[in-house]
Design a protein around this motif. Structure first.
Motif, PDB file in Angstrom:
ATOM      1  N   LEU A  42       0.923  -1.061  -0.070  1.00 46.22           N
ATOM      2  CA  LEU A  42      -0.097  -0.034  -0.196  1.00 46.22           C
ATOM      3  C   LEU A  42       0.898   1.272  -0.083  1.00 46.22           C
ATOM      4  O   LEU A  42       1.659   1.384   0.818  1.00 46.22           O
ATOM      5  N   PRO A  43       0.624   2.100  -0.818  1.00 39.43           N
ATOM      6  CA  PRO A  43       1.267   3.348  -0.886  1.00 39.43           C
ATOM      7  C   PRO A  43       1.221   4.200   0.640  1.00 39.43           C
ATOM      8  O   PRO A  43       0.210   3.999   0.921  1.00 39.43           O
ATOM      9  N   LEU A  44       2.392   4.694   0.797  1.00 38.91           N
ATOM     10  CA  LEU A  44       2.316   5.548   2.166  1.00 38.91           C
ATOM     11  C   LEU A  44       0.886   6.253   2.484  1.00 38.91           C
ATOM     12  O   LEU A  44       0.495   6.390   3.535  1.00 38.91           O
ATOM     13  N   LYS A  45       0.666   7.285   1.360  1.00 43.75           N
ATOM     14  CA  LYS A  45      -0.611   7.985   1.699  1.00 43.75           C
ATOM     15  C   LYS A  45      -1.924   7.157   1.747  1.00 43.75           C
ATOM     16  O   LYS A  45      -2.437   7.614   2.927  1.00 43.75           O
ATOM     17  N   TYR A  46      -2.051   6.045   1.231  1.00 44.22           N
ATOM     18  CA  TYR A  46      -3.031   5.230   1.677  1.00 44.22           C
ATOM     19  C   TYR A  46      -2.876   4.610   3.128  1.00 44.22           C
ATOM     20  O   TYR A  46      -4.139   4.684   4.083  1.00 44.22           O
ATOM     21  N   ARG A  47      -1.722   4.210   3.715  1.00 44.86           N
ATOM     22  CA  ARG A  47      -1.405   3.731   4.931  1.00 44.86           C
ATOM     23  C   ARG A  47      -1.715   4.878   5.976  1.00 44.86           C
ATOM     24  O   ARG A  47      -2.462   4.643   6.899  1.00 44.86           O
ATOM     25  N   GLU A  48      -1.428   5.958   5.649  1.00 46.29           N
ATOM     26  CA  GLU A  48      -1.472   7.229   6.629  1.00 46.29           C
ATOM     27  C   GLU A  48      -3.086   7.542   6.618  1.00 46.29           C
ATOM     28  O   GLU A  48      -3.707   7.876   7.699  1.00 46.29           O
ATOM     29  N   LEU A  49      -3.537   7.615   5.323  1.00 48.34           N
ATOM     30  CA  LEU A  49      -5.131   7.715   5.564  1.00 48.34           C
ATOM     31  C   LEU A  49      -6.125   6.642   6.339  1.00 48.34           C
ATOM     32  O   LEU A  49      -6.914   7.024   7.112  1.00 48.34           O
ATOM     33  N   ILE A  50      -5.373   5.368   6.274  1.00 45.46           N
ATOM     34  CA  ILE A  50      -6.219   4.277   6.892  1.00 45.46           C
ATOM     35  C   ILE A  50      -5.911   4.848   8.614  1.00 45.46           C
ATOM     36  O   ILE A  50      -6.586   4.609   9.214  1.00 45.46           O
ATOM     37  N   ALA A  51      -4.640   5.220   8.724  1.00 41.11           N
ATOM     38  CA  ALA A  51      -4.487   5.491  10.065  1.00 41.11           C
ATOM     39  C   ALA A  51      -5.358   6.505  10.740  1.00 41.11           C
ATOM     40  O   ALA A  51      -5.891   6.775  11.848  1.00 41.11           O
ATOM     41  N   VAL A  52      -5.671   7.501   9.667  1.00 36.57           N
ATOM     42  CA  VAL A  52      -6.360   8.906  10.054  1.00 36.57           C
ATOM     43  C   VAL A  52      -7.791   8.220  10.614  1.00 36.57           C
ATOM     44  O   VAL A  52      -8.314   8.636  11.472  1.00 36.57           O
ATOM     45  N   ALA A  53      -8.383   7.461   9.718  1.00 33.66           N
ATOM     46  CA  ALA A  53      -9.634   7.025   9.748  1.00 33.66           C
ATOM     47  C   ALA A  53      -9.753   5.817  11.246  1.00 33.66           C
ATOM     48  O   ALA A  53     -10.633   6.208  11.842  1.00 33.66           O
ATOM     49  N   VAL A  54      -8.664   5.160  11.388  1.00 32.36           N
ATOM     50  CA  VAL A  54      -8.963   4.591  12.701  1.00 32.36           C
ATOM     51  C   VAL A  54      -8.528   5.497  13.751  1.00 32.36           C
ATOM     52  O   VAL A  54      -9.215   5.306  14.838  1.00 32.36           O
ATOM     53  N   ALA A  55      -7.802   6.648  13.861  1.00 35.46           N
ATOM     54  CA  ALA A  55      -7.745   7.586  14.865  1.00 35.46           C
ATOM     55  C   ALA A  55      -9.087   8.320  15.179  1.00 35.46           C
ATOM     56  O   ALA A  55      -9.322   8.546  16.271  1.00 35.46           O
ATOM     57  N   PHE A  56      -9.670   8.582  14.173  1.00 38.49           N
ATOM     58  CA  PHE A  56     -11.120   9.205  14.099  1.00 38.49           C
ATOM     59  C   PHE A  56     -11.986   8.323  14.948  1.00 38.49           C
ATOM     60  O   PHE A  56     -12.619   8.632  15.996  1.00 38.49           O
ATOM     61  N   THR A  57     -11.834   6.804  14.759  1.00 35.57           N
ATOM     62  CA  THR A  57     -12.695   5.990  15.284  1.00 35.57           C
ATOM     63  C   THR A  57     -12.142   5.678  16.842  1.00 35.57           C
ATOM     64  O   THR A  57     -13.198   5.326  17.716  1.00 35.57           O
TER      65      THR A  57
END
Length: 118
Positions: A42-57
């Motif tokens: 997964l590109p870093l941008k996608y991994r960071e966006l996943i991390a953001v979504a998890v952080a919101f959750t």
């Protein structure tokens, strides 16, 4: 205390460094591997966006701060951050909906026997 995310909060890492340096080192190595700029599918941008979504959750303000900035640095746009927020909102709402079914499941016996109390 009325807020989180003070600029000096990282100073408390000294406790981890002093008390559990081996675990801290293992965590940092793991985190570095997960968010390595290269070598992942997964590109870093996608991994960071996943991390953001998890952080919101999980509602981790520290993670929201760090991973939002990392996502933008990796090329994420405001539109992508907005969609990330909506994905997290949908998952939280979906989890409430599906977990709501557990209330029916767990109270099924009581509903079947609600008029048998003396």
């Amino acid at each position: 205390m009325s807020h989180y995310l003070d600029s000096d909060d990282k100073a408390y890492n000294r406790v981890y460094k002093q008390e559990t340096p081996d675990i801290l080192r293992a965590f940092n190595d793991f985190n570095t591997a997960v968010f390595a700029a290269e070598g992942r599918e997964l590109p870093l941008k996608y991994r960071e966006l996943i991390a953001v979504a998890v952080a919101f959750t999980t509602q981790c303000v520290y993670c929201i701060d760090g991973h939002s900035k990392n996502a933008v640095a990796a090329g994420a746009t405001d539109a992508e951050l907005a969609e990330t927020a909506w994905v997290a909102a949908a998952l939280r709402a979906g989890a409430s909906y599906t977990h709501g079914r557990l209330a029916f499941k767990f109270t099924e016996h009581e509903r079947r026997h609600e008029h048998t109390y003396a």
